[in-house]
Design an enzyme around this catalytic site. Structure first.
Site, PDB file in Angstrom:
ATOM      1  N   GLU A   1       0.796  -1.220   0.000  1.00  0.00           N
ATOM      2  CA  GLU A   1       0.000   0.000   0.000  1.00  0.00           C
ATOM      3  C   GLU A   1       0.838   1.284   0.000  1.00  0.00           C
ATOM      4  O   GLU A   1       0.463   2.261  -0.648  1.00  0.00           O
ATOM      5  CB  GLU A   1      -0.929   0.010   1.228  1.00  0.00           C
ATOM      6  CG  GLU A   1      -2.087  -0.952   1.147  1.00  0.00           C
ATOM      7  CD  GLU A   1      -3.184  -0.464   0.210  1.00  0.00           C
ATOM      8  OE1 GLU A   1      -3.103   0.689  -0.244  1.00  0.00           O
ATOM      9  OE2 GLU A   1      -4.091  -1.241  -0.083  1.00  0.00           O
TER      10      GLU A   1
ATOM     11  N   SER B   1     -25.686 -28.839  52.328  1.00  0.00           N
ATOM     12  CA  SER B   1     -24.689 -29.356  53.277  1.00  0.00           C
ATOM     13  C   SER B   1     -23.267 -28.952  52.941  1.00  0.00           C
ATOM     14  O   SER B   1     -22.326 -29.460  53.558  1.00  0.00           O
ATOM     15  CB  SER B   1     -24.780 -30.887  53.322  1.00  0.00           C
ATOM     16  OG  SER B   1     -26.020 -31.304  53.849  1.00  0.00           O
TER      17      SER B   1
END
Length: 788
Positions: free
Chosen positions: A89, A348
């Site tokens: 680019e 429990s």
């Protein structure tokens, strides 16, 4: 007029002055334009990205415009991508001032010759300018783009401009930025791109709709290869590397966003709504594997049921897996409700902590004798989850079998409010209804807590007694509290780890099995099923139930949550996972103790040791069996009596006509007498009365203690609903001359003086076991049946 020409003539003769004036004019114009037209805001709204510990996205939330944009820095992108991007680019990116004049002239010439745009001539800076301030593809628009590019270079560094491009470049649909594109199309972070993948993502922004690899793979392939060819031609990448990259197919996933640990992501985003990137402690691979596993387990649960799982690393309290529900998209199962945070009854699961606290208090050791029998605690009468009672049990057996009465007994002696304070100091705060004070029901689930708090508390068993708050993000500090001593933590963990898995025999050699210290729990009415497991490396918590609190009959911790727990344990790969070989601290030792006294055998008093057991003790303390709830005397654990040395029979202290001798025997707690086996009872039974002794206070004991007023197996009939319930007058003869204790179905209902009678009304039909005890351990039992 002449003066003007003179000035112009002088300027022509002074070119440096002209250049200076031009430059100053340009700068002045630039400053004016910069003030009049400032840069658009650079702090774009990003998607909120919630990532795993390794940076892999777990879940992302789109911005206000529905765009998926993950923030990324130059250090977080592959160098290969930067090579491809700059090489294809803008090769002169680090050398031009934002505009490449040569590229612009080339593009203009091509436009004049062909009448159409062949190449744009845009630099990366110009592309960023267009992304920040969009414009039309006209000469005016191009001029605006050039000016914005110069403005960007004026205000920002090259690295800042390149970072903007990495985050703003379009990649098709709602995807912006290389990081979002890499995960959306390739399922991986931009840091790990290959040569082929880097080239593909470098070219996609040129025409994101036309080149989308999920829709147009052939066009994407051609564009990618064009980039690769150019990089090879220019010598940026070796030809052999490029040839290998071209052989790699373009295979893009469908455009989907990550959706792991979704409820955790929602929770963290709500806590930090303005944070763009939230780094969690989640292990991505573990989270993914458990979510797949739990979707399968969810299908086996009843309709509307859900589940939750939390896995915490014991080393640093970091949460490695977080499943707030089995399927977040399943509305029928309330998948949107985060059950890791929900306050529920823990059943429990708090029992290990009451025994840990009692160990630290010196009340018990691992083999202390407890009574699992029907017992009334000031009107509170707990029963076991599956019904029935075991009679004499050790602390270890009571914990492994999750027996209720022994746990309540120990809590009653320790104190509910003190126990709640111990939990709170250890980081586990109990939620009580309507601001009530803790009571005995707390140990059986009579308070609320969350899976997260519970798992944080259980980490104490693997961390020398130090519990802590599970850490959800890397930034959270390590917060830990002392839940129990390191010795108590070891003993409790050992007791839980010695409990075989469901379906495994006690005969299995646990030293070669994958041992886990585990505990289950079920709340009242089958509303919550729990299982928590502790290994060297991890603490794992599982919850199963309906988020709306509706019961799930038949589903409880041992049969529903525990199998899921062990599926998870067996799926975790770490070799340091298991509890095999964890070393006891110096405060812990093993000794031989005796039942029923609970202390070490004494030389010369072997007759007091009815049963030997190997116990873990803490700080060299060997506490005796807890005081008898019926006998109030501090010496109630021993029975002393005189015997005729010739016959061995018992005589009264006042019997002086014969040669007698004082002896003693260890006595079992009075409540356990009816539950003793014949062998145990025989060893502690007092000799029968010697008939040759003159009449003394023992005369009434010749036949032992005996209930009178009713015969065994009597049937009592209730004529009609209107009539009063059947009533018996009960009394006992023999035994101790001081007092008698009366139990109905194992529950203490009355204490009477010796031979004193009382009346008892049988309100409901059924079978009733009637027991009379005296302080010396003599007792008599019989059963009656009440019918309608």
């Amino acid at each position: 007029m002449r003066s003007i020409f003179v000035v112009m003539k002088r300027m022509i003769q002074r070119p440096r002055l002209i250049i200076t004036v031009v430059i100053v004019a340009i700068l002045a114009i630039g400053l004016i334009l910069d003030r009049l037209y400032p840069l658009p805001p650079l702090d774009r709204h990003y998607s909120t990205l919630v990532a795993a510990a390794d940076g892999t996205p777990l879940r992302a939330f789109a911005d206000d415009d529905g765009v998926w944009r993950y923030p990324i820095t130059l250090d977080e992108v592959s160098p290969l991508y930067l090579d491809a991007l700059l090489g294809y680019e803008d090769r002169w990116f680090y050398h031009h001032p934002g505009v490449n004049p040569i590229a612009l002239l080339r593009a203009s010439w091509q436009w004049l010759c062909t009448g159409e745009i062949v190449s744009g001539g845009s630099t990366l800076t110009m592309q960023v300018a267009r992304l920040l301030d969009p414009h039309g593809r006209t000469l005016g628009g191009k001029l605006k783009q050039i000016l914005r590019a110069l403005q960007l270079e004026w205000h920002l560094s090259k690295s800042e401009i390149l970072t903007l491009y990495l985050n703003l470049a379009p990649y098709g649909g709602p995807i912006e930025g290389v990081q979002a594109a890499s995960f959306a199309y390739l399922g991986k972070p931009a840091k790990t791109l290959t040569h082929a993948e880097a080239a593909l993502l470098a070219v996609l922004p040129q025409s994101p709709s036309r080149l989308r690899p999920d829709r147009n793979p052939q066009a994407a392939l051609a564009a990618r290869d064009k980039v690769l060819t150019r990089l090879a031609t220019l010598g940026d990448w070796p030809t052999a590397t490029v040839d290998d990259a071209k052989a790699e197919p373009v295979e893009a996933r469908s455009l989907t966003q990550p959706m792991l640990a979704p409820l955790l992501a929602e929770r963290l985003r709500a806590a930090a709504p303005t944070t763009m990137r939230i780094q969690t402690t989640i292990d991505y691979d573990m989270q993914w594997a458990l979510e797949q596993m739990m979707r399968d387990r969810l299908e086996r649960l009843p309709e509307y049921a859900s589940l939750a799982v939390l896995v915490v690393d014991n080393r640093d309290l970091k949460v490695r897996a977080y499943l707030g529900s089995g399927d977040v998209l399943n509305d029928a199962r309330y998948g949107h409700v985060d059950m890791v945070r929900a306050i529920r009854s823990p059943g429990s699961t708090l029992k290990p902590f009451i025994y840990g606290a009692a160990l630290d208090d010196g009340l018990i050791h691992s083999e202390s004798l407890l009574a699992d029998v029907p017992t009334s605690f000031a009107g509170y009468q707990p029963s076991n989850f599956q019904g029935g009672f075991y009679g004499p049990v050790s602390v270890r057996e009571a914990l492994q079998r999750s027996l209720n009465v022994p746990a309540v007994d120990v809590l009653d002696r320790l104190g509910p409010e003190r126990f709640a304070g111990i939990l709170r100091n250890g980081g586990l705060k109990l939620e009580l209804p309507n601001g009530d004070k803790p009571n005995l029901s707390v140990i059986l689930g009579g308070a609320g807590t969350s899976l997260q708090s519970l798992v944080g508390a259980y980490t104490a068993l693997a961390r020398g007694g130090m519990s802590g708050q599970p850490r959800l993000t890397e930034q959270e500090p390590l917060v830990e509290q002392r839940m129990m001593s390191d010795g108590a933590a070891y003993i409790v963990r050992w007791m839980l780890a010695a409990n075989p898995r469901p379906g495994m025999s006690n005969d299995v050699d646990m030293s070669v099995e994958r041992r886990v210290a585990w505990k289950t729990g079920t709340s009242y009415g089958f509303r919550d099923s729990w299982a928590v497991g502790v290994t060297d490396r991890y603490t794992i918590g599982v919850w199963v139930g309906r988020p709306d609190g509706t019961p799930l009959p038949g589903h409880y911790g041992a049969v529903t949550a525990a199998p899921i727990l062990f599926d998870i344990v067996d799926s975790l790969p770490a070799p340091t996972l298991w509890t095999r070989g964890f070393t006891p601290p110096s405060s812990v030792a093993q000794v031989q103790i005796c039942w029923p006294l609970g202390t070490v055998p004494e030389v010369g008093k072997e007759h007091l040791c009815h049963e030997r057991r190997t116990a873990w003790i803490l700080n060299d303390a060997i506490p005796p069996t807890l005081p008898d709830r019926i006998q109030s005397s501090s010496a109630s654990d021993l029975a002393r009596y005189w015997v005729n040395t010739k016959t061995g029979h018992r005589v009264d202290a006042g019997c002086t006509a014969i040669h007698r001798e004082l002896r003693e025997t260890a006595r079992w707690p009075s409540l356990l007498e009816p539950w003793l086996s014949p062998e145990r009872r025989a060893r502690s039974r007092l000799p029968r009365i010697d008939g040759s002794c003159p009449r003394t206070t023992l005369a009434t004991e010749r036949s032992g203690l005996k209930i009178i007023g009713v015969r065994p197996y009597a049937v009592l009939r209730r004529a009609s609903e209107a009539e009063k319930a059947p009533m018996l007058t009960l009394s006992a003869v023999g035994g101790d001359s001081v007092s008698h204790f009366w139990l109905i179905n194992g529950r203490l209902i009355r204490e009477t003086a010796a031979q004193q009678n009382f009346q008892y009304s049988f309100a409901m039909p059924g079978t009733y076991d009637i027991t009379a005890l005296d302080p010396s351990g003599n007792y008599d039992s019989l059963s009656v049946k009440v019918i309608q």
